[in-house]
Design a protein around this motif. Structure first.
Motif, PDB file in Angstrom:
ATOM      1  N   HIS A 123      -8.030   0.804 -14.302  1.00 33.52           N
ATOM      2  CA  HIS A 123      -7.627  -0.346 -15.104  1.00 33.52           C
ATOM      3  C   HIS A 123      -6.982  -1.458 -14.290  1.00 33.52           C
ATOM      4  CE1 HIS A 123      -4.109   2.267 -14.798  1.00 33.52           C
ATOM      5  NE2 HIS A 123      -3.350   1.222 -15.050  1.00 33.52           N
ATOM      6  N   TYR A 124      -6.712  -1.229 -13.005  1.00 31.30           N
ATOM      7  CA  TYR A 124      -6.145  -2.277 -12.162  1.00 31.30           C
ATOM      8  C   TYR A 124      -7.226  -3.286 -11.769  1.00 31.30           C
ATOM      9  CZ  TYR A 124      -1.998   0.661 -11.593  1.00 31.30           C
ATOM     10  OH  TYR A 124      -0.866   1.407 -11.830  1.00 31.30           O
ATOM     11  N   THR A 125      -6.799  -4.516 -11.480  1.00 31.17           N
ATOM     12  CA  THR A 125      -7.756  -5.523 -11.007  1.00 31.17           C
ATOM     13  C   THR A 125      -8.512  -5.023  -9.787  1.00 31.17           C
ATOM     14  OG1 THR A 125      -6.361  -7.326 -11.824  1.00 31.17           O
ATOM     15  CG2 THR A 125      -7.987  -7.886 -10.132  1.00 31.17           C
ATOM     16  N   ALA A 126      -7.788  -4.360  -8.886  1.00 28.99           N
ATOM     17  CA  ALA A 126      -8.373  -3.796  -7.668  1.00 28.99           C
ATOM     18  C   ALA A 126      -7.390  -2.770  -7.125  1.00 28.99           C
ATOM     19  CB  ALA A 126      -8.644  -4.883  -6.626  1.00 28.99           C
ATOM     20  N   ILE A 127      -7.820  -1.985  -6.151  1.00 29.62           N
ATOM     21  CA  ILE A 127      -6.929  -1.127  -5.373  1.00 29.62           C
ATOM     22  C   ILE A 127      -7.265  -1.316  -3.906  1.00 29.62           C
ATOM     23  CG2 ILE A 127      -6.588   0.573  -7.208  1.00 29.62           C
ATOM     24  CD1 ILE A 127      -8.635   2.373  -5.789  1.00 29.62           C
ATOM     25  N   ARG A 128      -6.367  -0.851  -3.036  1.00 30.38           N
ATOM     26  CA  ARG A 128      -6.541  -1.137  -1.611  1.00 30.38           C
ATOM     27  C   ARG A 128      -6.213   0.076  -0.757  1.00 30.38           C
ATOM     28  NH1 ARG A 128      -2.101  -3.214   0.561  1.00 30.38           N
ATOM     29  NH2 ARG A 128      -2.252  -1.582   2.118  1.00 30.38           N
ATOM     30  N   GLY A 129      -6.989   0.232   0.298  1.00 32.12           N
ATOM     31  CA  GLY A 129      -6.699   1.246   1.300  1.00 32.12           C
ATOM     32  C   GLY A 129      -6.482   0.591   2.647  1.00 32.12           C
ATOM     33  N   GLN A 130      -6.276   1.410   3.665  1.00 31.65           N
ATOM     34  CA  GLN A 130      -6.078   0.873   5.006  1.00 31.65           C
ATOM     35  C   GLN A 130      -6.386   1.948   6.044  1.00 31.65           C
ATOM     36  OE1 GLN A 130      -3.122   0.686   2.864  1.00 31.65           O
ATOM     37  NE2 GLN A 130      -2.580   2.791   3.387  1.00 31.65           N
ATOM     38  N   LEU A 131      -6.719   1.472   7.226  1.00 31.47           N
ATOM     39  CA  LEU A 131      -6.968   2.358   8.369  1.00 31.47           C
ATOM     40  C   LEU A 131      -6.523   1.635   9.627  1.00 31.47           C
ATOM     41  CD1 LEU A 131      -8.335   5.053   9.333  1.00 31.47           C
ATOM     42  CD2 LEU A 131     -10.377   3.673   9.783  1.00 31.47           C
ATOM     43  N   GLU A 132      -5.886   2.368  10.515  1.00 30.81           N
ATOM     44  CA  GLU A 132      -5.488   1.772  11.787  1.00 30.81           C
ATOM     45  C   GLU A 132      -6.733   1.309  12.539  1.00 30.81           C
ATOM     46  OE1 GLU A 132      -2.818   0.496  14.740  1.00 30.81           O
ATOM     47  OE2 GLU A 132      -2.702   0.929  12.603  1.00 30.81           O
ATOM     48  N   GLY A 133      -6.682   0.094  13.077  1.00 27.17           N
ATOM     49  CA  GLY A 133      -7.836  -0.481  13.733  1.00 27.17           C
ATOM     50  C   GLY A 133      -8.086   0.084  15.115  1.00 27.17           C
ATOM     51  N   PRO A 134      -9.325   0.019  15.584  1.00 26.87           N
ATOM     52  CA  PRO A 134      -9.679   0.619  16.875  1.00 26.87           C
ATOM     53  C   PRO A 134      -9.061  -0.080  18.072  1.00 26.87           C
ATOM     54  CG  PRO A 134     -11.539  -0.587  15.958  1.00 26.87           C
ATOM     55  CD  PRO A 134     -10.500  -0.538  14.888  1.00 26.87           C
ATOM     56  N   VAL A 135      -8.813  -1.392  17.979  1.00 28.44           N
ATOM     57  CA  VAL A 135      -8.180  -2.077  19.110  1.00 28.44           C
ATOM     58  C   VAL A 135      -6.755  -1.590  19.288  1.00 28.44           C
ATOM     59  CG1 VAL A 135      -7.413  -4.303  20.005  1.00 28.44           C
ATOM     60  CG2 VAL A 135      -9.653  -4.122  18.919  1.00 28.44           C
ATOM     61  N   SER A 136      -5.997  -1.575  18.216  1.00 27.70           N
ATOM     62  CA  SER A 136      -4.603  -1.114  18.289  1.00 27.70           C
ATOM     63  C   SER A 136      -4.541   0.361  18.663  1.00 27.70           C
ATOM     64  CB  SER A 136      -3.897  -1.340  16.950  1.00 27.70           C
ATOM     65  OG  SER A 136      -3.914  -2.706  16.609  1.00 27.70           O
ATOM     66  N   PHE A 137      -5.424   1.161  18.075  1.00 28.47           N
ATOM     67  CA  PHE A 137      -5.472   2.584  18.406  1.00 28.47           C
ATOM     68  C   PHE A 137      -5.772   2.776  19.891  1.00 28.47           C
ATOM     69  CE2 PHE A 137      -7.414   6.767  18.712  1.00 28.47           C
ATOM     70  CZ  PHE A 137      -6.641   7.544  17.859  1.00 28.47           C
ATOM     71  N   GLY A 138      -6.782   2.062  20.371  1.00 26.95           N
ATOM     72  CA  GLY A 138      -7.179   2.218  21.770  1.00 26.95           C
ATOM     73  C   GLY A 138      -6.155   1.727  22.770  1.00 26.95           C
ATOM     74  N   LEU A 139      -5.370   0.726  22.380  1.00 23.40           N
ATOM     75  CA  LEU A 139      -4.334   0.207  23.278  1.00 23.40           C
ATOM     76  C   LEU A 139      -3.063   1.046  23.264  1.00 23.40           C
ATOM     77  CD1 LEU A 139      -4.637  -3.643  22.604  1.00 23.40           C
ATOM     78  CD2 LEU A 139      -5.153  -2.483  24.759  1.00 23.40           C
ATOM     79  N   ASN A 140      -2.810   1.749  22.165  1.00 17.64           N
ATOM     80  CA  ASN A 140      -1.543   2.466  22.024  1.00 17.64           C
ATOM     81  C   ASN A 140      -1.630   3.954  22.312  1.00 17.64           C
ATOM     82  OD1 ASN A 140       0.830   0.704  20.814  1.00 17.64           O
ATOM     83  ND2 ASN A 140      -1.078  -0.074  19.944  1.00 17.64           N
ATOM     84  N   VAL A 141      -2.798   4.549  22.145  1.00 17.57           N
ATOM     85  CA  VAL A 141      -2.962   5.964  22.467  1.00 17.57           C
ATOM     86  C   VAL A 141      -3.314   6.076  23.951  1.00 17.57           C
ATOM     87  CG1 VAL A 141      -4.255   8.069  21.995  1.00 17.57           C
ATOM     88  CG2 VAL A 141      -3.647   6.528  20.110  1.00 17.57           C
TER      89      VAL A 141
END
Length: 352
Positions: A116-134
């Motif tokens: 019943h919500y207008t929309a819902i939202r998810g998220q995922l850590e991006g590959p650039v940030s993941f690749g630079l921080n791991v």
């Protein structure tokens, strides 16, 4: 102009940050469901498995997860040992989806009636940030390992698609943020991962992800770089970076003309910033930003129908834990209502 890939109008609707400081899942979910466009919260203070980097790392080959010391790294020999199995499972949704161990909150969120919500939202850590921080065993960012990088962007895109499809089963207007805090460092002289490399990699990555998809970050990157990417929504820190962002008028205009939506991060959630603000000061701040664009020829009503409102940042280290964050979400809802009544009176009745 409404983008067919963004199947709802922004109309200054509210959504939140992916990360919340709560240790109690139910209270965090209550807050995440209090905004106009709910999201599933990441709760790293509840469990290290709920950390955004750890969630993205699930089933990526070579990962070493040290729960006791809250550390994530890649072991190169382990990566090559596990690579074949990963490649064989790139079409396997069960291999790519987040398990309850890595996000209990995600699975609890999916159990709600979200239709019943207008929309819902998810998220995922991006590959650039993941690749630079791991880092690998030599403390080198894994994005500089050609073999790892070759899989990283493809793996993360497929992981994003699995999540987005699951969310769309609960609400047909679901969309996804790719969280890329590391993009700010791409444009610094110390990164070593250049903007040309980032553009090439991100363009290929985004082309694999089903719409609607967007990028979220709290820092201050090259805004033209982001506005020219093939994304449907850009979420940014308007509280700290708004004055700089609105200078990129040509890029903003192109982005909005192709139907792009903006997520204005208005309300600070950090304790010190929040304590020095008031709703009135924040109204003054955001209206000044909009007026600057209006003076440059933007149609204000059209722009706001393509805009959402958000907190400016997440805040994990506040001295009062979650209180300031919850207060910030309360202000966000209040400001959204006031701004809609003032600038979008025709949609107020339908939304409230």
């Amino acid at each position: 102009m409404l983008n067919a890939r963004m199947p709802f109008a922004g109309n200054l609707l509210t959504t939140g940050m992916g990360i919340l400081p709560h240790k109690e899942m139910e209270r965090a979910l209550d807050l995440a469901l209090s905004v106009d466009v709910p999201f599933w919260p990441q709760l790293p203070r509840m469990s290290y498995c709920e950390d955004m980097y750890v969630q993205a790392a699930e089933n990526f080959p070579g990962m070493i997860l040290d729960l006791e010391n809250r550390r994530l790294s890649l072991q190169t020999e382990k990566f090559f040992t596990e690579l074949e199995n990963a490649l064989l499972n790139l079409e396997n949704d069960d291999f790519l989806r987040m398990s309850p161990q890595f996000s209990a909150t995600y699975h609890h969120f999916l159990a709600y009636d979200l239709s019943h919500y207008t929309a819902i939202r998810g998220q995922l850590e991006g590959p650039v940030s993941f690749g630079l921080n791991v880092l690998d065993e030599n403390r080198k960012p894994i994005i500089f390992n050609d073999e790892v990088r070759a899989l990283l962007f493809d793996f993360m895109a497929r992981k994003a698609n699995v999540q987005l499809r699951e969310l769309k089963e609960r609400n047909k207007n679901a969309f996804l943020f790719i969280d890329e805090p590391g993009l700010q460092s791409v444009f610094s002289s110390v990164s070593g991962y250049t903007n040309d490399m980032a553009r090439r990699d991100l363009e290929g990555f985004l082309a694999q992800i089903e719409p609607p998809r967007g990028i979220h970050l709290c820092g201050n990157p090259d805004w033209d770089f982001l506005l020219n990417l093939d994304i449907d929504i850009l979420s940014f820190n308007a509280y700290n970076c708004g004055e700089i962002f609105v200078k990129y008028r040509d890029g903003i205009k192109r982005f909005m003309q192709k139907g792009g939506m903006l997520g204005w991060g208005l309300v600070p959630a950090n304790y010190d910033e929040f304590r020095q603000e008031s709703p009135e000061r924040l109204l003054y701040h955001i209206e000044n930003l909009w007026q600057e664009l209006q003076k440059a020829g933007f149609d204000l009503t059209e722009m706001l129908t393509q805009s959402m409102l958000m907190p400016a940042t997440c805040a994990l280290m506040n001295p009062d834990e979650f209180k300031t964050v919850e207060d910030a979400y309360g202000w966000l809802q209040k400001l959204s209502r006031e701004l809609r009544r003032k600038y979008l009176p025709d949609v107020v009745g339908a939304l409230e």
